[in-house]
Scaffold this motif. Structure first.
Motif, PDB file in Angstrom:
ATOM      1  N   SER A   1       0.895   4.141  -3.008  1.00 20.34           N
ATOM      2  CA  SER A   1       0.735   5.575  -2.721  1.00 20.34           C
ATOM      3  C   SER A   1       1.850   6.380  -3.390  1.00 20.34           C
ATOM      4  O   SER A   1       1.610   7.463  -3.947  1.00 20.34           O
ATOM      5  CB  SER A   1       0.753   5.818  -1.207  1.00 20.34           C
ATOM      6  N   LYS A   2       3.069   5.857  -3.354  1.00 24.29           N
ATOM      7  CA  LYS A   2       4.188   6.530  -4.012  1.00 24.29           C
ATOM      8  C   LYS A   2       3.956   6.639  -5.518  1.00 24.29           C
ATOM      9  O   LYS A   2       4.195   7.686  -6.127  1.00 24.29           O
ATOM     10  CB  LYS A   2       5.495   5.770  -3.758  1.00 24.29           C
TER      11      LYS A   2
ATOM     12  N   ASN B   1       1.077   6.511  -7.164  1.00 21.47           N
ATOM     13  CA  ASN B   1      -0.025   7.434  -7.456  1.00 21.47           C
ATOM     14  C   ASN B   1       0.426   8.888  -7.354  1.00 21.47           C
ATOM     15  O   ASN B   1       0.080   9.724  -8.197  1.00 21.47           O
ATOM     16  CB  ASN B   1      -1.194   7.164  -6.513  1.00 21.47           C
ATOM     17  N   SER B   2       1.200   9.204  -6.320  1.00 23.37           N
ATOM     18  CA  SER B   2       1.696  10.574  -6.149  1.00 23.37           C
ATOM     19  C   SER B   2       2.631  10.950  -7.288  1.00 23.37           C
ATOM     20  O   SER B   2       2.589  12.071  -7.815  1.00 23.37           O
ATOM     21  CB  SER B   2       2.434  10.705  -4.809  1.00 23.37           C
TER      22      SER B   2
ATOM     23  N   GLN C   1       0.830  -1.205   0.000  1.00 18.12           N
ATOM     24  CA  GLN C   1       0.000   0.000   0.000  1.00 18.12           C
ATOM     25  C   GLN C   1       0.865   1.255   0.000  1.00 18.12           C
ATOM     26  O   GLN C   1       0.541   2.251  -0.664  1.00 18.12           O
ATOM     27  CB  GLN C   1      -0.926  -0.019   1.219  1.00 18.12           C
ATOM     28  N   LYS C   2       1.970   1.220   0.740  1.00 20.27           N
ATOM     29  CA  LYS C   2       2.910   2.347   0.757  1.00 20.27           C
ATOM     30  C   LYS C   2       3.480   2.584  -0.639  1.00 20.27           C
ATOM     31  O   LYS C   2       3.587   3.729  -1.096  1.00 20.27           O
ATOM     32  CB  LYS C   2       4.034   2.052   1.752  1.00 20.27           C
TER      33      LYS C   2
ATOM     34  N   THR D   1      -1.100   0.649 -11.637  1.00 24.14           N
ATOM     35  CA  THR D   1      -1.946   0.221 -10.514  1.00 24.14           C
ATOM     36  C   THR D   1      -3.407   0.203 -10.930  1.00 24.14           C
ATOM     37  O   THR D   1      -4.156  -0.715 -10.581  1.00 24.14           O
ATOM     38  CB  THR D   1      -1.752   1.164  -9.313  1.00 24.14           C
TER      39      THR D   1
END
Length: 332
Positions: free
Chosen positions: A228-229, A231-232, A224-225, A245
């Motif tokens: 998030s990276k 997506n950012s 999940q971490k 993703t």
């Protein structure tokens, strides 16, 4: 806590399925130069199962067998074995020999055996098998690619556009981070970010992302971490493409949909069989079943009610009595 195990076999199999020619260019260029690439190679998974079925050793998912045509018009089989085990295997050369002669025996065509060694021992480099006895001599030599040799060529891997440069990097860092998932997450992020920086197309990014993601397994929290990276990163770059993703989520949704469809299909099939059983008993005992009964049975979607109707069909004295019993059961 569930142990997180790296998935080398499926990743390498997927890579070979997608990039067979790139595989030969990267690891075995001399073999690549012999092949007539105007003719599409054939993947022979069914034949490979026949070759490995009776092996006493564990069959590796990453083994692949291809039918190709050489520039001199000869038809040849290429047998690829990817060995990702970390332990020394004394019978490896023998297994390569067995698979080679079984491949030849299947269609009596020349067989080129190739091995990729993804283990952790620099000294283990099996490349031959043979024996001689009473004047009889048998031998097989086969080319190998040792992935550990690429550790000292990291800069070359980063500059190489061949997809197997990235796959080798992922393999080496997956091995190196066994037992250290936090470090693996960091390397996985570096490699995935590198896919974008190589200027690849959306399709290329998604395919390689899937291979890396499957191999470099993480805990749910670290995955999940990582997501998030990614997506950012995509938001910062204002990328117009569907992210890996998102694409993988779409693919997973399709897979889930297929599984649900299969289950629904099984359930529908079971219901129809139950209805047919009821009608068969009624026809055998009481004659032609009316369209009203057929329609009423078709509307029953509860298998337990159909089971009760089957029991009723065995003992009921008339179709009219069965119709009444069916209406009573479905009205509850």
């Amino acid at each position: 806590m569930k142990e997180v195990t790296a998935n080398y076999d499926e990743s390498w199999k997927e890579a070979l399925n997608e990039y067979f020619e790139s595989f030969l260019i990267f690891f075995f260029p001399q073999v690549h130069q012999l092949i007539d690439w105007t003719k599409t190679p054939r993947s022979l998974d069914k034949e490979l199962q026949e070759i490995t079925a009776s092996s006493e050793t564990e069959k590796r998912i990453a083994d692949k067998l291809y039918q190709v045509w050489l520039l001199d018009k000869r038809e040849v089989w290429i047998l690829i074995h990817v060995e990702v085990q970390s332990q020394y295997e004394v019978d490896f050369g023998q297994r390569m020999y067995i698979y080679n002669y079984r491949s030849f025996d299947l269609y009596h065509k020349p067989v080129v055996s190739l091995a990729v060694l993804g283990d952790e021992s620099n000294k283990w480099r099996p490349s031959a098998y043979g024996y001689s006895l009473g004047g009889c001599e048998v031998s097989l030599k086969f080319p190998i690619a040792k992935l550990l040799d690429y550790e000292s060529k990291w800069d070359e891997l980063e500059a190489n556009d061949n997809p197997f440069a990235i796959i080798v990097m992922a393999h080496l860092k997956t091995k190196a981070t066994t037992g250290n998932l936090s470090e693996r997450e960091q390397w996985k992020w570096i490699l995935i970010r590198g896919l974008y920086e190589r200027g690849l197309t959306k399709e290329q990014i998604v395919k390689l992302f899937k291979i890396i993601d499957t191999m470099m397994t993480l805990s749910q929290q670290l995955q999940q971490k990582l997501v998030s990276k990614i997506n950012s990163f995509e938001e910062e770059r204002k990328m117009p493409l569907i992210s890996p993703t998102e694409q993988m989520a779409i693919e997973r949704g399709k897979e889930i949909g297929k599984e649900i469809g299969k289950e629904i299909g099984k359930e529908i099939g079971a219901l129809q069989k139950a209805r047919d059983n009821v009608k068969t008993v009624l026809q055998t005992r009481l004659g032609r079943v009316s369209s009203d009964i057929t329609l009423s049975l078709a509307q029953v979607s509860d298998i337990s009610i159909l089971d009760e109707m089957l029991k009723l069909a065995v003992v009921v004295n008339s179709l009219e009595d069965f119709q009444q019993g069916l209406e009573l059961a479905t009205s509850k």
